[in-house]
Design an enzyme around this catalytic site. Structure first.
Site, PDB file in Angstrom:
ATOM      1  N   HIS A  66       0.829  -1.223   0.000  1.00  0.00           N
ATOM      2  CA  HIS A  66       0.000   0.000   0.000  1.00  0.00           C
ATOM      3  C   HIS A  66       0.858   1.267   0.000  1.00  0.00           C
ATOM      4  O   HIS A  66       0.333   2.364  -0.222  1.00  0.00           O
ATOM      5  CB  HIS A  66      -0.988  -0.006   1.176  1.00  0.00           C
ATOM      6  CG  HIS A  66      -0.385   0.181   2.532  1.00  0.00           C
ATOM      7  ND1 HIS A  66      -1.139   0.440   3.657  1.00  0.00           N
ATOM      8  CD2 HIS A  66       0.911   0.145   2.976  1.00  0.00           C
ATOM      9  CE1 HIS A  66      -0.364   0.560   4.712  1.00  0.00           C
ATOM     10  NE2 HIS A  66       0.883   0.376   4.329  1.00  0.00           N
ATOM     11  N   GLU A 105      -3.317  -6.858   3.405  1.00  0.00           N
ATOM     12  CA  GLU A 105      -3.559  -5.453   3.113  1.00  0.00           C
ATOM     13  C   GLU A 105      -5.030  -5.111   3.383  1.00  0.00           C
ATOM     14  O   GLU A 105      -5.858  -5.991   3.613  1.00  0.00           O
ATOM     15  CB  GLU A 105      -3.246  -5.134   1.646  1.00  0.00           C
ATOM     16  CG  GLU A 105      -1.770  -5.178   1.287  1.00  0.00           C
ATOM     17  CD  GLU A 105      -1.011  -3.933   1.713  1.00  0.00           C
ATOM     18  OE1 GLU A 105      -1.638  -3.006   2.265  1.00  0.00           O
ATOM     19  OE2 GLU A 105       0.220  -3.877   1.487  1.00  0.00           O
ATOM     20  N   GLU A 115      -4.639   2.845  -0.543  1.00  0.00           N
ATOM     21  CA  GLU A 115      -5.407   1.654  -0.197  1.00  0.00           C
ATOM     22  C   GLU A 115      -6.260   1.306  -1.409  1.00  0.00           C
ATOM     23  O   GLU A 115      -6.890   2.189  -2.002  1.00  0.00           O
ATOM     24  CB  GLU A 115      -6.284   1.906   1.036  1.00  0.00           C
ATOM     25  CG  GLU A 115      -5.504   2.289   2.281  1.00  0.00           C
ATOM     26  CD  GLU A 115      -4.441   1.276   2.658  1.00  0.00           C
ATOM     27  OE1 GLU A 115      -4.597   0.085   2.318  1.00  0.00           O
ATOM     28  OE2 GLU A 115      -3.459   1.670   3.313  1.00  0.00           O
TER      29      GLU A 115
END
Length: 344
Positions: free
Chosen positions: A250, A279, A310
């Protein structure tokens, strides 16, 4: 009251929450630095204001105001019968400076002057031609800055380690079977080795390789069953039965992610290997209790990284397929994490 009036009333309340939005993190940071929660624990779990003020070397009047605010926010409980304060689950998880399961170091890292400064230049990251708030402040990206500033590097490593403790325990509890059959597990960007320490303790058949930048692994503690290896994930990733990579991708652009994941894929056996990615996955159009946190974390990426973000499920699909993986699965494991298992 009509719908318009309800929205206006809600807006009036939220206005003040945003104006003074800095207050909670500033007061919580203060409480961690004063070791208030630790002091309460050292006094048998309950302490009066005068005794607490004496123990942490504070003005009783000022400390009383701080405790009133934090009690109102749910960090402490004031027992009317004894006039003593005790900790709550929230303070034990966030304020304990020396707690094994506390994420206090993570908050201290995010609330440090070094990490707060880029927020004041956030618009630099929204420039039409691309930009970086962190670079606008320091003239270089975070990784170069940390490599030349040991105190900042340690602050970051300690923060990530405290977060890793909670995350990996959750992963082992909810989908520990992902580590079955793995003889050698390589953790890319593993920091001080905290993640592998928990994995190898829970799965003693696993031998760990903690792979990170030279300035990180050179100060990492010795861990039984874990070998620290220095290197650059963009240049070479050592071979292993499986690769584990948590909260690393990320920080990077899509092209950088595909480059790193391709090297991860090449580092594991084609028939039996796998790459375990941990993640956040944003599911647009769906709201849950962690949606706000996930979107806030995306803003953190904008403030602290060059091109990190993200990603949505669709964006992860593009990145993983772009790296050449034949198949993958996604499993939400609670809080803000999902575990993606990609097969060569």
């Amino acid at each position: 009251m009509d719908a318009k009036s309800i929205k206006e009333e809600k807006a009036e309340l939220e206005i003040w929450q945003y104006i003074f939005g800095f207050t909670p993190v500033a007061v919580v940071k203060c409480a961690i630095e004063l070791e208030i929660a630790d002091t309460i624990e050292s006094h048998g779990g309950a302490v009066s204001l005068p005794d607490l003020a004496s123990a942490v070397c504070c003005s009783p009047s000022a400390l009383g105001r701080i405790m009133r605010y934090l009690t109102h926010r749910g960090f402490f409980e004031l027992h009317e019968s004894t006039h003593k304060y005790s900790n709550t689950p929230l303070s034990l998880r966030l304020l304990l400076k020396n707690g094994a399961n506390s994420v206090a170091p993570f908050l201290l890292m995010e609330a440090s002057p070094e990490m707060l400064a880029p927020w004041h230049r956030l618009r630099a990251s929204a420039a039409p031609g691309g930009g970086s708030a962190f670079r606008a402040v320091y003239g270089e990206d975070f990784w170069d800055y940390a490599s030349q500033n040991p105190a900042v590097s340690k602050l970051f490593d300690d923060g990530i380690a405290s977060h890793a403790t909670r995350a990996i325990c959750e992963i082992i509890e909810r989908c520990g079977d992902v580590f079955e059959g793995i003889g050698c597990l390589l953790d890319v960007g593993g920091g001080d080795g905290t993640t592998l320490r928990y994995i190898t303790e829970a799965c003693p058949w696993v031998r760990g390789i903690n792979f990170d930048l030279p300035h990180v692994v050179c100060v990492a503690p010795q861990i039984r069953g874990v070998e620290h290896v220095a290197g650059d994930m963009f240049k070479h990733i050592p071979e292993a039965d499986a690769v584990f990579i948590k909260w690393v991708l990320h920080d990077r652009s899509d092209d950088e992610c595909m480059h790193v994941l391709k090297k991860c894929r090449e580092a594991v056996p084609k028939e039996t290997g796998k790459v375990i990615i941990v993640e956040t996955v944003i599911v647009e159009g769906e709201e849950d209790e962690y949606s706000d946190t996930k979107l806030a974390l995306d803003m953190v990426m904008m403030a602290h990284t060059e091109k990190g973000k993200e990603r949505t499920f669709e964006e992860w699909d593009c990145v993983i397929k772009g790296a050449g993986f034949s198949s993958y699965t996604v499993k939400h494991i609670g809080s803000i994490f999902s575990i993606i298992v990609a097969c060569p």
